[in-house]
Write a protein that holds these residues in place. Sequence first.
Motif, PDB file in Angstrom:
ATOM      1  N   THR A 115       0.833  -1.204   0.000  1.00 15.79           N
ATOM      2  CA  THR A 115       0.000   0.000   0.000  1.00 15.79           C
ATOM      3  C   THR A 115       0.870   1.256   0.000  1.00 15.79           C
TER       4      THR A 115
ATOM      5  N   ALA B 196       1.462  -1.408  -5.772  1.00 23.00           N
ATOM      6  CA  ALA B 196       0.023  -1.325  -5.485  1.00 23.00           C
ATOM      7  C   ALA B 196      -0.672  -0.437  -6.513  1.00 23.00           C
TER       8      ALA B 196
ATOM      9  N   ASP C  27      -3.733  -5.474  -2.066  1.00 25.82           N
ATOM     10  CA  ASP C  27      -2.409  -5.119  -1.527  1.00 25.82           C
ATOM     11  C   ASP C  27      -1.750  -6.329  -0.875  1.00 25.82           C
TER      12      ASP C  27
END
Length: 544
Positions: A60, A65, A329
Amino acid sequence: MNKHFLSTSIALLLCLGACAQNQTPAQNQTAVKFSASINKANAYKHLSVLASDEYEGRETGKKGAWMAADYIKNYFKSIGLKGPVKGDYFQPIDMVTYQLNQPVFTIGGQAKVYNYDFVIPASNVSLEGFTFNTKEVIFAGYGLDTEGYNDYKNIDVAGKVIVIFASGSPSQQHETAPADRAARRKAMAAKREKVQYLANHKALAVIQIDPSLDSLNAETKLMYAGSGQLTLKSEENTARMAKMKTFPTININTATANELLKAAGTTVEALQQKISSTGQPASQVIKIALSGSAKKEEVKVRAENVLGFLEGSDPVLKKEILVITGHYDHIGLTTSGTDKVNNGADDDGSGTTGVLLIADAFTKAKAAGKGPKRSILFMTVVGEEKGLLGSEWYSEHPVLPLENTITNLNIDMIGRVDKEHENNEDYIYIIGSDMLSSELNAAGINANDQYMKMNLDMKYNNRTDPNQFYYRSDHYNFAKHGIPVIFYFNGVHEDYHQPGDEVSKIKFDLLARRAQLVYYTAWDLANRPTRPAVDKNEDGTPKK
């Protein structure tokens, strides 16, 4: 027989019968027809991209991501799903992290190099920060006050900068890294207690001599910097950070410590030997100018949930929404070992892939005029590994009304087999299905009985499970708002949160079967006459 158990069982049987009656042979054939694209070949097509090294573990707030989010968005668009966020597929999340801003440490007026000569634990710095200046420090050995040995004897630490060894003891100068987790926790607690002692006695700051910094690697730097500690921006979190009570702490390596101790004509090694040989403290005042300062700054992090919307065909029922989720994620890169990428093929590349496959099946059904009566929101969320942040953001800032959301089907790890099922791989753990709605539980069981006949393992389907799986994935942020959920999970394995969670270890036939189970359950929920009734409170007690 327990009266409540008997009544619940009768209700479950009645509901199973009703569910079976709702599914006509024609509906069964239609559902089966459009399930064909949920297969291992299509699963591999998606997962081989999402869990590739190129995506760098999809952490993340990092490039991998963002790449995954773009891939999912483009796929949703390509199969005809609509972007429900003002025409877009991204729901931006107001996510932030707090980083140290220009930390400073000087000895005799000479600035030392951050992340080389010294580090400052980010957890010990508030938004307001700290600053101190002193012309003398107190060396207090190992910072211990125990029976028979007291580094603080005849010393008042109030208002003083104290220098101590970060670890070790008079009898054991260098502590080896504890082998087991319990021992490591105990060692960390002992270190915290030493700092807390000084804070409680109103010391100005503590300088910890830490030999582990002598060869400061990237992983250690990240640990001290608090990298990856993300949070949702809110008034509550900002207020919490502002009220945070901290104690100025600076850790220095051996060379920097020797530079400081030179003013007293001694060294780290000499002091350790003196304390060890005499069994007595070597506490002393050292005349030397020191200064230190640090503060945190709020840094915005790019993060987004990816949403694709399929509008229902029924003019009334389309106002109700079924939400199907998986988190895209993972935990990103590691600095140790030869394999640096935590690919997260199972966790949760497999669940994300499942969402994409199910979305494709439903869009094909709609294109053929057989689309679901209710609307379906396909959502891959970010920030699960950081504390369920993406799903929390959606539950607090829903794009579609929560009161119209009938159920969340959440998929988190469906591509592997745990040790308990090595001899019977055709299984899936079902968690949360009966926590809020007996009807939802019955619908999930009925879908399996009609189409898949897998082993539905309910081992973790309780609030007292020591693993707390019910609370550890994104469905919980729907459940806490009273929305019934089913969590699909294959259990943990030896590669959980390790670089070994690779595409090559995924059982794609199983991934496809498990995704088909979610699809068939979704087919029923999206087409049944009424939404699953919520007949239980969050604590599991029956609603009155």
